[in-house]
Design an enzyme around this catalytic site. Structure first.
Site, PDB file in Angstrom:
ATOM      1  N   GLY A 155     -27.391  10.584   1.050  1.00  0.00           N
ATOM      2  CA  GLY A 155     -28.522  10.769   1.963  1.00  0.00           C
ATOM      3  C   GLY A 155     -29.033  12.205   1.981  1.00  0.00           C
ATOM      4  O   GLY A 155     -30.252  12.434   1.914  1.00  0.00           O
ATOM      5  N   LYS A 204     -31.033  21.104   7.672  1.00  0.00           N
ATOM      6  CA  LYS A 204     -30.618  19.711   7.861  1.00  0.00           C
ATOM      7  C   LYS A 204     -29.895  19.547   9.193  1.00  0.00           C
ATOM      8  O   LYS A 204     -29.086  20.373   9.558  1.00  0.00           O
ATOM      9  CB  LYS A 204     -29.667  19.311   6.730  1.00  0.00           C
ATOM     10  CG  LYS A 204     -29.119  17.910   6.862  1.00  0.00           C
ATOM     11  CD  LYS A 204     -28.110  17.590   5.764  1.00  0.00           C
ATOM     12  CE  LYS A 204     -26.699  17.864   6.217  1.00  0.00           C
ATOM     13  NZ  LYS A 204     -25.657  17.420   5.266  1.00  0.00           N
ATOM     14  N   GLY A 211       0.793  -1.223   0.000  1.00  0.00           N
ATOM     15  CA  GLY A 211       0.000   0.000   0.000  1.00  0.00           C
ATOM     16  C   GLY A 211       0.831   1.281   0.000  1.00  0.00           C
ATOM     17  O   GLY A 211       0.288   2.376  -0.143  1.00  0.00           O
ATOM     18  N   ASP A 249     -25.255  21.347  -3.867  1.00  0.00           N
ATOM     19  CA  ASP A 249     -24.472  21.107  -2.653  1.00  0.00           C
ATOM     20  C   ASP A 249     -22.999  21.076  -3.040  1.00  0.00           C
ATOM     21  O   ASP A 249     -22.667  20.959  -4.223  1.00  0.00           O
ATOM     22  CB  ASP A 249     -24.885  19.777  -2.008  1.00  0.00           C
ATOM     23  CG  ASP A 249     -24.614  19.744  -0.505  1.00  0.00           C
ATOM     24  OD1 ASP A 249     -23.986  20.684   0.018  1.00  0.00           O
ATOM     25  OD2 ASP A 249     -25.030  18.770   0.152  1.00  0.00           O
TER      26      ASP A 249
HETATM   27  C1  R5P Z   1     -22.321  18.457   4.458  1.00  0.00           C
HETATM   28  O1  R5P Z   1     -22.434  19.462   5.139  1.00  0.00           O
HETATM   29  C2  R5P Z   1     -22.005  18.488   3.007  1.00  0.00           C
HETATM   30  O2  R5P Z   1     -22.207  19.750   2.446  1.00  0.00           O
HETATM   31  C3  R5P Z   1     -22.824  17.481   2.245  1.00  0.00           C
HETATM   32  O3  R5P Z   1     -24.186  17.824   2.330  1.00  0.00           O
HETATM   33  C4  R5P Z   1     -22.638  16.103   2.819  1.00  0.00           C
HETATM   34  O4  R5P Z   1     -21.285  15.831   3.045  1.00  0.00           O
HETATM   35  C5  R5P Z   1     -23.202  15.050   1.911  1.00  0.00           C
HETATM   36  O5  R5P Z   1     -23.032  13.806   2.515  1.00  0.00           O
HETATM   37  P1  R5P Z   1     -24.023  12.608   2.201  1.00  0.00           P
HETATM   38  O6  R5P Z   1     -24.098  12.472   0.711  1.00  0.00           O
HETATM   39  O7  R5P Z   1     -23.371  11.429   2.866  1.00  0.00           O
HETATM   40  O8  R5P Z   1     -25.336  12.921   2.828  1.00  0.00           O
END
Ligand code: R5P
Length: 296
Positions: A227, A193, A35, A220
Site C-alpha cells: 500500500g 505518509k 508446528g 523504502d
Molecule cells: C513503514 O514505516 C515502513 O517503512 C514501510 O513503509 C511499511 O511497512 C510498508 O508497509 P505496506 O507495504 O504494508 O504499506
C-alpha cells in the site's frame, strides 16, 4: 569461524560463507506436525566464533524460534561468540508503544536473543535504526546495522536510472532517499505518509515535485501489503514522471502487493535477498561478509 546457514537463509548463508572462504556448516532441522521446530548442530562449536544466518520471514515466529534454538545450542556447547546475522528482523516495526498497554515487541526480541546467548546481532536496514539506541546497554549484545541502499541504487544506476530523483514514502525514511541520491545524483525528497492505526489505511500528502519527464525511484526499507509503495509510485506517475522504479531492502511478498505496485506504474520492482523473492536482484552477501570480517 563456523558459518551456519539457518533454515530460512540457506542460499544467503552459503554465499556469505563462500565470501569468507569457509565451508558452510549445515544445521539439522525439521518442523513437527504441530508446528514445533527441531534443531541439531552438526559440528562441535566449543571455543569457536559461530555465525548463524537466519532471516525472519516468511513465518516470523517459527524463524525466530529456530534462531533462538540454534543460538542457545551453540552457547550451551561452548561457542566463544554467537553472531546472529538476521538480515530482516521481524517485529522491528513495533519499536515503541504507540498506544497504552501495547507490547514493546522489538525490545522483547532483543531480550530473547540476549538470553539465548547471542553476543552480536547483525541486521540489514532495520526498520528504524534510531529506535535501537541504548540496546547495547540494556541487553548484553553488540548491535550492528548495515545498509543495502547504496547497492540498490548502484543496481538501478546501471539499469538506466542514473540521475533519477530519489523519494521516500515518509519522513522517517528520508535517510534512505538521501543515501540513494548520493549514488544516483538526482536529488531527493519525501512524502508525508500517515497510517490509521486501527484500519491500516494510508493517506499520503503529495507535494508538487516538478518531476515531469524525469525518472524517479521510491526507496523504502520494506514492502508488506504494498500500500505505501503503491501510493508513492502513483503520485509520481500522476505528476508525469517518465519512469518510476520501486526499490526496497526487504519484500515480505504479501498477496496482492506486486499487482498494486505494478498497477500504480512501477517498473522495475527490485529488492535484496534479505528475504528471497522473485524481486531479489541485489545480494547482501558481500556487505554482510565485510561486516563479519570486521568482527574477527
Ligand atoms: C513503514 O514505516 C515502513 O517503512 C514501510 O513503509 C511499511 O511497512 C510498508 O508497509 P505496506 O507495504 O504494508 O504499506
Amino acid at each position: 569461524m563456523i558459518v551456519i546457514p539457518g533454515p530460512s537463509s540457506l542460499g544467503l548463508g552459503w554465499r556469505i560463507a563462500e565470501r569468507l572462504g569457509v565451508e558452510p556448516t549445515p544445521v539439522e532441522h525439521r518442523v513437527f506436525p504441530d508446528g514445533e521446530s527441531y534443531i541439531k548442530l552438526t559440528k562441535p562449536v566449543e571455543g569457536e566464533k559461530v555465525v548463524i544466518v537466519q532471516t525472519t520471514a516468511p513465518n516470523p515466529d517459527t524463524r525466530l524460534m529456530q534462531l533462538l534454538l540454534m543460538a542457545k545450542t551453540a552457547k550451551d556447547f561452548g561457542a566463544k561468540d554467537v553472531i546472529a546475522v538476521v538480515p530482516y528482523l521481524a517485529y522491528a516495526r513495533q519499536d515503541k508503544r504507540f498506544t497504552e498497554l501495547e507490547a514493546l515487541s522489538l525490545d522483547v526480541i532483543f531480550g530473547m536473543l540476549d538470553c539465548a546467548g547471542v553476543t552480536d546481532l547483525v541486521t540489514v536496514n532495520i526498520h528504524n535504526e534510531a529506535s535501537t539506541r541504548g540496546v547495547e546497554e540494556k541487553h548484553n549484545l553488540r548491535f550492528h546495522n548495515i545498509s543495502a541502499v547504496p547497492l540498490l541504487a548502484e543496481y538501478l544506476k546501471k539499469e538506466g536510472f542514473d540521475g533519477a530523483y530519489s523519494l521516500s514514502p515518509d519522513k522517517g525514511a528520508i535517510y534512505i532517499a538521501e543515501a540513494a541520491s548520493k549514488v544516483l545524483g538526482g536529488g531527493y525528497n519525501y512524502f508525508e505518509k500517515t497510517r490509521d492505526r486501527k484500519t491500516g489505511e494510508i493517506t499520503m500528502a503529495v507535494k508538487d515535485l516538478n518531476i515531469q519527464g524525469r525518472k524517479a525511484v521510491v526507496f523504502d526499507d520494506m514492502i508488506s501489503s504494498g500500500g505505501t509503495m503503491a501510493k508513492a509510485v502513483e503520485a509520481l506517475t500522476q505528476q508525469g514522471a517518465e519512469r518510476v522504479a520501486s526499490a526496497c531492502t526487504h519484500v515480505l511478498y504479501m498477496p496482492g502487493a506486486e499487482e498494486k505496485i505494478r498497477k500504480a506504474g512501477a517498473d522495475p520492482i527490485i529488492a535484496t535477498n534479505t528475504i528471497e523473492t522473485p524481486f531479489s536482484r541485489v545480494t547482501v552477501a558481500g556487505i554482510i561478509a565485510d561486516k563479519l570480517r570486521q568482527l574477527e
